[in-house]
Motif scaffolding. Structure first.
Motif, PDB file in Angstrom:
ATOM      1  N   HIS A 207       1.055  -1.064   0.188  1.00  0.00           N
ATOM      2  CA  HIS A 207       0.095   0.028  -0.062  1.00  0.00           C
ATOM      3  C   HIS A 207       0.822   1.189   0.099  1.00  0.00           C
ATOM      4  CE1 HIS A 207      -3.448  -2.468   0.809  1.00  0.00           C
ATOM      5  NE2 HIS A 207      -2.965  -2.844   1.902  1.00  0.00           N
ATOM      6  N   VAL A 208       0.511   2.288  -0.954  1.00  0.00           N
ATOM      7  CA  VAL A 208       1.238   3.507  -0.880  1.00  0.00           C
ATOM      8  C   VAL A 208       0.082   4.624  -0.590  1.00  0.00           C
ATOM      9  CG1 VAL A 208       2.800   4.859  -2.036  1.00  0.00           C
ATOM     10  CG2 VAL A 208       2.813   2.556  -2.592  1.00  0.00           C
ATOM     11  N   LEU A 209       0.198   5.167   0.433  1.00  0.00           N
ATOM     12  CA  LEU A 209      -0.401   6.476   1.045  1.00  0.00           C
ATOM     13  C   LEU A 209       0.015   7.518   0.810  1.00  0.00           C
ATOM     14  CD1 LEU A 209      -1.707   4.187   4.163  1.00  0.00           C
ATOM     15  CD2 LEU A 209      -3.101   4.693   1.925  1.00  0.00           C
ATOM     16  N   ALA A 210      -0.354   8.813   0.420  1.00  0.00           N
ATOM     17  CA  ALA A 210       0.203  10.146   0.378  1.00  0.00           C
ATOM     18  C   ALA A 210      -0.805  11.204   0.001  1.00  0.00           C
ATOM     19  CB  ALA A 210       1.255  10.074  -0.913  1.00  0.00           C
ATOM     20  N   ASP A 211      -0.322  12.364   0.306  1.00  0.00           N
ATOM     21  CA  ASP A 211      -1.188  13.543   0.121  1.00  0.00           C
ATOM     22  C   ASP A 211      -2.303  13.148  -1.049  1.00  0.00           C
ATOM     23  OD1 ASP A 211      -2.129  15.997  -0.175  1.00  0.00           O
ATOM     24  OD2 ASP A 211      -0.460  16.962  -0.769  1.00  0.00           O
ATOM     25  N   ILE A 212      -3.274  13.625  -1.123  1.00  0.00           N
ATOM     26  CA  ILE A 212      -4.316  13.295  -1.978  1.00  0.00           C
ATOM     27  C   ILE A 212      -4.107  14.444  -3.227  1.00  0.00           C
ATOM     28  CG2 ILE A 212      -6.142  14.606  -1.050  1.00  0.00           C
ATOM     29  CD1 ILE A 212      -8.200  12.408  -2.126  1.00  0.00           C
ATOM     30  N   ALA A 213      -3.791  15.608  -2.922  1.00  0.00           N
ATOM     31  CA  ALA A 213      -3.519  16.647  -3.802  1.00  0.00           C
ATOM     32  C   ALA A 213      -2.261  16.525  -4.606  1.00  0.00           C
ATOM     33  CB  ALA A 213      -3.429  17.740  -3.092  1.00  0.00           C
ATOM     34  N   SER A 214      -1.627  15.520  -4.242  1.00  0.00           N
ATOM     35  CA  SER A 214      -0.285  15.272  -5.260  1.00  0.00           C
ATOM     36  C   SER A 214      -0.701  13.809  -5.882  1.00  0.00           C
ATOM     37  CB  SER A 214       0.853  15.185  -4.388  1.00  0.00           C
ATOM     38  OG  SER A 214       1.286  16.485  -3.959  1.00  0.00           O
ATOM     39  N   ALA A 215      -1.719  13.423  -6.002  1.00  0.00           N
ATOM     40  CA  ALA A 215      -2.233  11.993  -6.336  1.00  0.00           C
ATOM     41  C   ALA A 215      -1.721  11.632  -7.947  1.00  0.00           C
ATOM     42  CB  ALA A 215      -3.539  11.418  -6.243  1.00  0.00           C
ATOM     43  N   GLU A 216      -1.975  12.839  -8.797  1.00  0.00           N
ATOM     44  CA  GLU A 216      -1.537  12.625 -10.226  1.00  0.00           C
ATOM     45  C   GLU A 216      -0.017  12.531 -10.351  1.00  0.00           C
ATOM     46  OE1 GLU A 216      -2.537  14.693 -14.495  1.00  0.00           O
ATOM     47  OE2 GLU A 216      -3.179  15.623 -12.544  1.00  0.00           O
ATOM     48  N   TYR A 217       0.690  13.518  -9.422  1.00  0.00           N
ATOM     49  CA  TYR A 217       1.847  13.652  -9.673  1.00  0.00           C
ATOM     50  C   TYR A 217       2.564  11.999  -9.085  1.00  0.00           C
ATOM     51  CZ  TYR A 217       6.784  14.049  -7.717  1.00  0.00           C
ATOM     52  OH  TYR A 217       8.112  14.140  -7.312  1.00  0.00           O
ATOM     53  N   LEU A 218       2.115  11.516  -8.077  1.00  0.00           N
ATOM     54  CA  LEU A 218       2.556  10.443  -7.388  1.00  0.00           C
ATOM     55  C   LEU A 218       2.480   9.226  -8.498  1.00  0.00           C
ATOM     56  CD1 LEU A 218       4.149   8.758  -5.295  1.00  0.00           C
ATOM     57  CD2 LEU A 218       1.859   8.437  -4.151  1.00  0.00           C
ATOM     58  N   TRP A 219       1.225   9.166  -8.858  1.00  0.00           N
ATOM     59  CA  TRP A 219       0.890   7.876  -9.953  1.00  0.00           C
ATOM     60  C   TRP A 219       1.937   8.002 -11.005  1.00  0.00           C
ATOM     61  CZ3 TRP A 219      -2.576   4.000 -10.316  1.00  0.00           C
ATOM     62  CH2 TRP A 219      -2.792   3.609 -11.783  1.00  0.00           C
ATOM     63  N   SER A 220       2.020   9.309 -11.658  1.00  0.00           N
ATOM     64  CA  SER A 220       3.079   9.348 -12.830  1.00  0.00           C
ATOM     65  C   SER A 220       4.408   9.030 -12.441  1.00  0.00           C
ATOM     66  CB  SER A 220       2.850  10.752 -13.369  1.00  0.00           C
ATOM     67  OG  SER A 220       3.507  11.567 -12.304  1.00  0.00           O
ATOM     68  N   CYS A 221       4.867   9.363 -11.125  1.00  0.00           N
ATOM     69  CA  CYS A 221       6.198   8.869 -10.915  1.00  0.00           C
ATOM     70  C   CYS A 221       6.498   7.397 -10.808  1.00  0.00           C
ATOM     71  CB  CYS A 221       6.576   9.549  -9.464  1.00  0.00           C
ATOM     72  SG  CYS A 221       6.906  11.513  -9.768  1.00  0.00           S
ATOM     73  N   LEU A 222       5.310   6.735  -9.949  1.00  0.00           N
ATOM     74  CA  LEU A 222       5.322   5.196  -9.857  1.00  0.00           C
ATOM     75  C   LEU A 222       5.276   4.711 -11.158  1.00  0.00           C
ATOM     76  CD1 LEU A 222       3.162   4.852  -7.088  1.00  0.00           C
ATOM     77  CD2 LEU A 222       5.376   4.639  -6.819  1.00  0.00           C
ATOM     78  N   MET A 223       4.549   4.981 -12.340  1.00  0.00           N
ATOM     79  CA  MET A 223       4.479   4.569 -13.631  1.00  0.00           C
ATOM     80  C   MET A 223       5.829   4.457 -14.146  1.00  0.00           C
ATOM     81  SD  MET A 223       1.498   2.789 -13.915  1.00  0.00           S
ATOM     82  CE  MET A 223       1.486   2.710 -15.616  1.00  0.00           C
ATOM     83  N   ASP A 224       6.235   5.677 -14.181  1.00  0.00           N
ATOM     84  CA  ASP A 224       7.531   6.058 -14.901  1.00  0.00           C
ATOM     85  C   ASP A 224       8.656   5.160 -14.377  1.00  0.00           C
ATOM     86  OD1 ASP A 224       9.101   7.799 -16.785  1.00  0.00           O
ATOM     87  OD2 ASP A 224      10.331   8.262 -14.936  1.00  0.00           O
ATOM     88  N   ALA A 225       8.662   5.149 -13.213  1.00  0.00           N
ATOM     89  CA  ALA A 225       9.842   4.155 -12.322  1.00  0.00           C
ATOM     90  C   ALA A 225       9.645   2.723 -12.717  1.00  0.00           C
ATOM     91  CB  ALA A 225       9.704   4.460 -10.878  1.00  0.00           C
ATOM     92  N   GLY A 226       8.250   2.112 -13.041  1.00  0.00           N
ATOM     93  CA  GLY A 226       8.114   0.971 -13.297  1.00  0.00           C
ATOM     94  C   GLY A 226       8.287   0.412 -14.788  1.00  0.00           C
TER      95      GLY A 226
END
Length: 244
Positions: A207-226
């Motif tokens: 599970h990865v939990l983080a600031d909801i206002a930065s959800a789009e940023y985090l999603w894109s970072c995780l997808m890019d890293a993978g």
């Protein structure tokens, strides 16, 4: 209900437009729009979830309780919470009680998404009308503050090593462990929560939990890293199938 329009429901992920552009097919779970799949065959999404996949669970119920007396009150409500902080405790219904600190609990619903436990707790907690008030902590609206993703698959630890300083390899970071750390230069909570199949196999999941206002940023970072590991977005159905 399958293939619903997220815009027609009151609860939907901050990144539902991004998910829709990737082919997400949404279903209504507990009144919210949850991606169930991304248009691939069911077996193909399951294979992705076993290799490396990212899912958005932000619409599923999650809530927090914090303050003096929190653990005692939750225990009195029937929850099983151990003494160690940075440890997630599985409840009988499959929910997780993540103990972030001696007096702070972050509750995550099971992948069934019924919200039954959260509804019961929210209904049971009341603020005493006058002092002295009982020590029972207070609720936190984590549904409104935290995005909730799940990264699943055998290559998850290698992928995390590109963006997180904590060693999340499965022999170093035990099932149920919690890391309150930085992911892609933003504060996040990582909880290892392997999905146990009926044949006894444990499928790696975090599970990865983080600031909801930065959800789009985090999603894109995780997808890019993978990308180098062939990461794919998957829906709730693939995560549930990991336990079959």
């Amino acid at each position: 209900m399958n293939n619903v329009n997220p815009a027609g429901l009151k609860r939907r992920s901050f990144i539902y437009r991004e998910l829709a552009s990737l082919g997400a097919q949404f279903g209504e779970v507990n009144g919210g729009a949850v991606p169930l799949n991304f248009g691939a065959a069911r077996e193909a999404e399951l294979a992705s979830a076993r290799r490396l996949a990212l899912a958005d669970l932000s619409v599923l119920p999650h809530v927090g309780f914090k303050g003096r007396g929190t653990v005692e009150w939750l225990t009195a409500q029937g929850l099983s919470i151990g003494p160690d902080s940075n440890k997630a405790y599985v409840q009988p219904g499959g929910e997780l009680a993540a103990r972030l600190a001696p007096m702070e609990i972050f509750l995550l619903d099971s992948l069934a998404g019924t919200g039954t436990l959260m509804q019961r707790l929210n209904g049971a907690w009341t603020w005493a009308e006058s002092a002295p008030r009982p020590q029972q902590g207070y609720p936190l609206p984590r549904q409104d503050s935290h995005a909730w993703f799940m990264l699943a698959g055998e290559f998850a630890p290698e992928m995390f090593s590109k963006m997180c300083g904590v060693d999340l390899r499965r022999d170093r970071f035990a099932d149920g462990s919690i890391a309150q750390t930085s992911v892609a230069k933003m504060s996040a909570i990582i909880i290892r929560a392997d999905r146990k199949a009926k044949d006894g196999r444990a499928n790696a999941a975090y599970h990865v939990l983080a600031d909801i206002a930065s959800a789009e940023y985090l999603w894109s970072c995780l997808m890019d890293a993978g990308k180098e590991f062939g990461i794919r977005p998957v829906g709730l159905t693939a995560l549930q199938d990991l336990e079959q």
